[in-house]
Design a protein around this motif. Structure first.
Motif, PDB file in Angstrom:
ATOM      1  N   ARG A   1       0.835  -1.210   0.000  1.00 62.11           N
ATOM      2  CA  ARG A   1       0.000   0.000   0.000  1.00 62.11           C
ATOM      3  C   ARG A   1       0.871   1.262   0.000  1.00 62.11           C
ATOM      4  O   ARG A   1       0.585   2.223  -0.712  1.00 62.11           O
ATOM      5  N   ILE A   2       1.939   1.264   0.800  1.00 61.94           N
ATOM      6  CA  ILE A   2       2.835   2.418   0.853  1.00 61.94           C
ATOM      7  C   ILE A   2       3.497   2.638  -0.505  1.00 61.94           C
ATOM      8  O   ILE A   2       3.575   3.759  -1.008  1.00 61.94           O
ATOM      9  N   ALA A   3       3.988   1.550  -1.113  1.00 59.95           N
ATOM     10  CA  ALA A   3       4.662   1.666  -2.407  1.00 59.95           C
ATOM     11  C   ALA A   3       3.710   2.167  -3.484  1.00 59.95           C
ATOM     12  O   ALA A   3       4.086   2.986  -4.332  1.00 59.95           O
ATOM     13  N   ALA A   4       2.471   1.670  -3.456  1.00 60.92           N
ATOM     14  CA  ALA A   4       1.473   2.148  -4.432  1.00 60.92           C
ATOM     15  C   ALA A   4       1.157   3.612  -4.185  1.00 60.92           C
ATOM     16  O   ALA A   4       1.088   4.421  -5.123  1.00 60.92           O
ATOM     17  N   GLY A   5       0.980   3.979  -2.917  1.00 61.77           N
ATOM     18  CA  GLY A   5       0.655   5.361  -2.575  1.00 61.77           C
ATOM     19  C   GLY A   5       1.762   6.335  -2.926  1.00 61.77           C
ATOM     20  O   GLY A   5       1.500   7.515  -3.219  1.00 61.77           O
ATOM     21  N   SER A   6       3.010   5.865  -2.927  1.00 59.35           N
ATOM     22  CA  SER A   6       4.135   6.754  -3.222  1.00 59.35           C
ATOM     23  C   SER A   6       4.177   7.170  -4.687  1.00 59.35           C
ATOM     24  O   SER A   6       4.908   8.088  -5.056  1.00 59.35           O
ATOM     25  N   LEU A   7       3.385   6.510  -5.543  1.00 62.31           N
ATOM     26  CA  LEU A   7       3.346   6.884  -6.956  1.00 62.31           C
ATOM     27  C   LEU A   7       2.619   8.208  -7.155  1.00 62.31           C
ATOM     28  O   LEU A   7       2.789   8.868  -8.186  1.00 62.31           O
ATOM     29  N   GLY A   8       1.793   8.596  -6.189  1.00 62.74           N
ATOM     30  CA  GLY A   8       1.167   9.907  -6.185  1.00 62.74           C
ATOM     31  C   GLY A   8       1.797  10.718  -5.075  1.00 62.74           C
ATOM     32  O   GLY A   8       2.621  10.207  -4.318  1.00 62.74           O
ATOM     33  N   PRO A   9       1.440  11.976  -4.912  1.00 68.15           N
ATOM     34  CA  PRO A   9       2.020  12.756  -3.816  1.00 68.15           C
ATOM     35  C   PRO A   9       1.761  12.086  -2.468  1.00 68.15           C
ATOM     36  O   PRO A   9       0.632  11.707  -2.163  1.00 68.15           O
ATOM     37  N   MET A  10       2.821  11.907  -1.688  1.00 72.15           N
ATOM     38  CA  MET A  10       2.703  11.360  -0.342  1.00 72.15           C
ATOM     39  C   MET A  10       3.241  12.399   0.630  1.00 72.15           C
ATOM     40  O   MET A  10       4.389  12.848   0.502  1.00 72.15           O
ATOM     41  N   GLU A  11       2.431  12.759   1.594  1.00 70.55           N
ATOM     42  CA  GLU A  11       2.774  13.878   2.466  1.00 70.55           C
ATOM     43  C   GLU A  11       3.627  13.474   3.660  1.00 70.55           C
ATOM     44  O   GLU A  11       4.536  14.202   4.051  1.00 70.55           O
ATOM     45  N   GLU A  12       3.329  12.311   4.242  1.00 73.47           N
ATOM     46  CA  GLU A  12       3.998  11.987   5.501  1.00 73.47           C
ATOM     47  C   GLU A  12       3.975  10.486   5.749  1.00 73.47           C
ATOM     48  O   GLU A  12       2.988   9.810   5.464  1.00 73.47           O
ATOM     49  N   VAL A  13       5.087   9.958   6.267  1.00 71.67           N
ATOM     50  CA  VAL A  13       5.159   8.571   6.717  1.00 71.67           C
ATOM     51  C   VAL A  13       5.853   8.556   8.080  1.00 71.67           C
ATOM     52  O   VAL A  13       6.943   9.121   8.232  1.00 71.67           O
ATOM     53  N   THR A  14       5.207   7.923   9.042  1.00 70.77           N
ATOM     54  CA  THR A  14       5.739   7.868  10.404  1.00 70.77           C
ATOM     55  C   THR A  14       5.750   6.427  10.894  1.00 70.77           C
ATOM     56  O   THR A  14       4.805   5.674  10.657  1.00 70.77           O
ATOM     57  N   LEU A  15       6.822   6.051  11.581  1.00 70.62           N
ATOM     58  CA  LEU A  15       6.941   4.722  12.182  1.00 70.62           C
ATOM     59  C   LEU A  15       7.258   4.870  13.663  1.00 70.62           C
ATOM     60  O   LEU A  15       8.169   5.614  14.039  1.00 70.62           O
ATOM     61  N   ILE A  16       6.504   4.162  14.497  1.00 71.84           N
ATOM     62  CA  ILE A  16       6.819   4.068  15.920  1.00 71.84           C
ATOM     63  C   ILE A  16       7.081   2.596  16.232  1.00 71.84           C
ATOM     64  O   ILE A  16       6.195   1.756  16.047  1.00 71.84           O
ATOM     65  N   THR A  17       8.292   2.294  16.659  1.00 69.23           N
ATOM     66  CA  THR A  17       8.683   0.934  17.006  1.00 69.23           C
ATOM     67  C   THR A  17       8.802   0.802  18.516  1.00 69.23           C
ATOM     68  O   THR A  17       9.448   1.634  19.165  1.00 69.23           O
ATOM     69  N   ARG A  18       8.187  -0.235  19.061  1.00 68.78           N
ATOM     70  CA  ARG A  18       8.275  -0.528  20.496  1.00 68.78           C
ATOM     71  C   ARG A  18       8.688  -1.985  20.663  1.00 68.78           C
ATOM     72  O   ARG A  18       8.078  -2.883  20.070  1.00 68.78           O
ATOM     73  N   LYS A  19       9.717  -2.203  21.483  1.00 68.06           N
ATOM     74  CA  LYS A  19      10.150  -3.565  21.789  1.00 68.06           C
ATOM     75  C   LYS A  19      10.430  -3.673  23.284  1.00 68.06           C
ATOM     76  O   LYS A  19      10.820  -2.685  23.917  1.00 68.06           O
ATOM     77  N   PRO A  20      10.257  -4.866  23.849  1.00 68.14           N
ATOM     78  CA  PRO A  20      10.552  -5.047  25.273  1.00 68.14           C
ATOM     79  C   PRO A  20      12.050  -4.935  25.547  1.00 68.14           C
ATOM     80  O   PRO A  20      12.867  -5.057  24.618  1.00 68.14           O
ATOM     81  N   PRO A  21      12.428  -4.706  26.797  1.00 69.86           N
ATOM     82  CA  PRO A  21      13.855  -4.509  27.128  1.00 69.86           C
ATOM     83  C   PRO A  21      14.773  -5.610  26.625  1.00 69.86           C
ATOM     84  O   PRO A  21      15.897  -5.330  26.177  1.00 69.86           O
ATOM     85  N   LYS A  22      14.339  -6.877  26.665  1.00 67.93           N
ATOM     86  CA  LYS A  22      15.228  -7.968  26.267  1.00 67.93           C
ATOM     87  C   LYS A  22      15.641  -7.879  24.804  1.00 67.93           C
ATOM     88  O   LYS A  22      16.651  -8.468  24.406  1.00 67.93           O
ATOM     89  N   ALA A  23      14.883  -7.146  24.002  1.00 68.50           N
ATOM     90  CA  ALA A  23      15.209  -7.002  22.579  1.00 68.50           C
ATOM     91  C   ALA A  23      16.348  -6.019  22.339  1.00 68.50           C
ATOM     92  O   ALA A  23      16.888  -5.955  21.233  1.00 68.50           O
ATOM     93  N   TRP A  24      16.721  -5.252  23.374  1.00 66.34           N
ATOM     94  CA  TRP A  24      17.695  -4.184  23.176  1.00 66.34           C
ATOM     95  C   TRP A  24      19.060  -4.469  23.789  1.00 66.34           C
ATOM     96  O   TRP A  24      19.954  -3.630  23.725  1.00 66.34           O
TER      97      TRP A  24
END
Length: 268
Positions: A129-152
């Motif tokens: 969906r993101i790749a298809a949407g990028s073919l037209g004007p795309m204003e903003e993309v945001t990612l929030i990643t959360r992982k438990p302490p053991k992952a870090w």
């Protein structure tokens, strides 16, 4: 029969090889596995015969596709060589492409040899969906990643905060994807995949949290553009062997391989 080479036999590489071995539909065959230290692995004789430390032995095989699952360094060391060898390249450690010069070199080699560099969805979703949407004007993309302490553990975040003493979510990074991919090469490859599908490394906003209240690796994506809006939350079960990654990564690679071997493909 689709002939596959695997670079790296860590959590993801091993899971991919096992999935291919269990694939009832067949049509996919692992012909060689390249590792740095063969003595580290206790594997059945059928795999031991395929595993090598020697580049020359690995590249003596006639691959259709090579799967990289060994980290950013492996993309830099072997990416161009795989493409020059005449194979397509599936890149798991997609954060390596935060190095713009590397991305350009690999793209040029792929063009010269009429090969493909393939980025699986891996730990993230909605890339179609993101790749298809990028073919037209795309204003903003945001990612929030959360992982438990053991992952870090074993990451830069250990220098910022005591992971064992956290009682509330801790924001370890707030910036753009180019920086998050470089700072957390094993943990935030999703930001790189999202950037390549959408508006680029320097416009994709990323926040990274250590969250002691969760047990799943969670990714929240929001994108807006001419296509409309997408808001997506993904919760991945961490691998018991490596909590930095999830089981879904190997499953996504396997889906990509199946698509190449199949005459019927869903979700491109």
């Amino acid at each position: 029969m689709l002939k596959i080479g695997i670079i790296g036999y860590g959590t993801i590489g091993e899971d991919v090889v096992q999935a291919i071995g269990k694939d009832r539909e067949g049509g996919i065959q692992v012909t060689s596995i390249l590792v740095r230290d063969r003595s580290k692995y206790v594997v059945p004789s059928s795999l031991a015969d395929l595993m090598t430390e020697q580049e020359a032995v690995f590249f003596a095989n006639d691959f259709d596709i090579v799967v990289e699952s060994a980290g950013h360094g492996a993309v830099k060391l072997y990416g161009e060589k795989v493409l020059a060898h005449g194979a397509d390249l599936i890149v798991v450690s997609v954060g390596a492409f935060a190095d713009e010069a590397l991305q350009k070199r690999l793209m040029q080699k792929a063009t010269e040899r009429c090969r493909k560099i393939i980025i699986p969805s891996a730990a993230i979703g909605g890339l179609d969906r993101i790749a298809a949407g990028s073919l037209g004007p795309m204003e903003e993309v945001t990612l929030i990643t959360r992982k438990p302490p053991k992952a870090w553990y074993g990451t830069l975040i250990e220098q910022q905060v005591s992971l064992t003493e956290l009682t509330e979510p801790y924001c370890a990074f707030d910036g753009v994807a180019r920086d998050s991919a470089r700072l957390f090469p094993e943990s935030v490859n999703v930001s790189a995949a999202l950037s390549l599908a959408g508006i680029g490394f320097d416009r994709t906003k990323v926040k990274v949290f250590v969250d002691p209240h969760i047990t799943s690796n969670t990714h929240e994506i929001e994108a807006r553009g001419k296509f409309g809006q997408i808001m997506l939350q993904i919760q991945n079960t961490p691998s018991a062997r490596n909590p930095k990654t999830g089981y879904i990564v190997a499953m996504s690679v396997m889906k990509t391989l199946r698509d190449r071997a199949s005459h019927f493909v869903i979700g491109v």
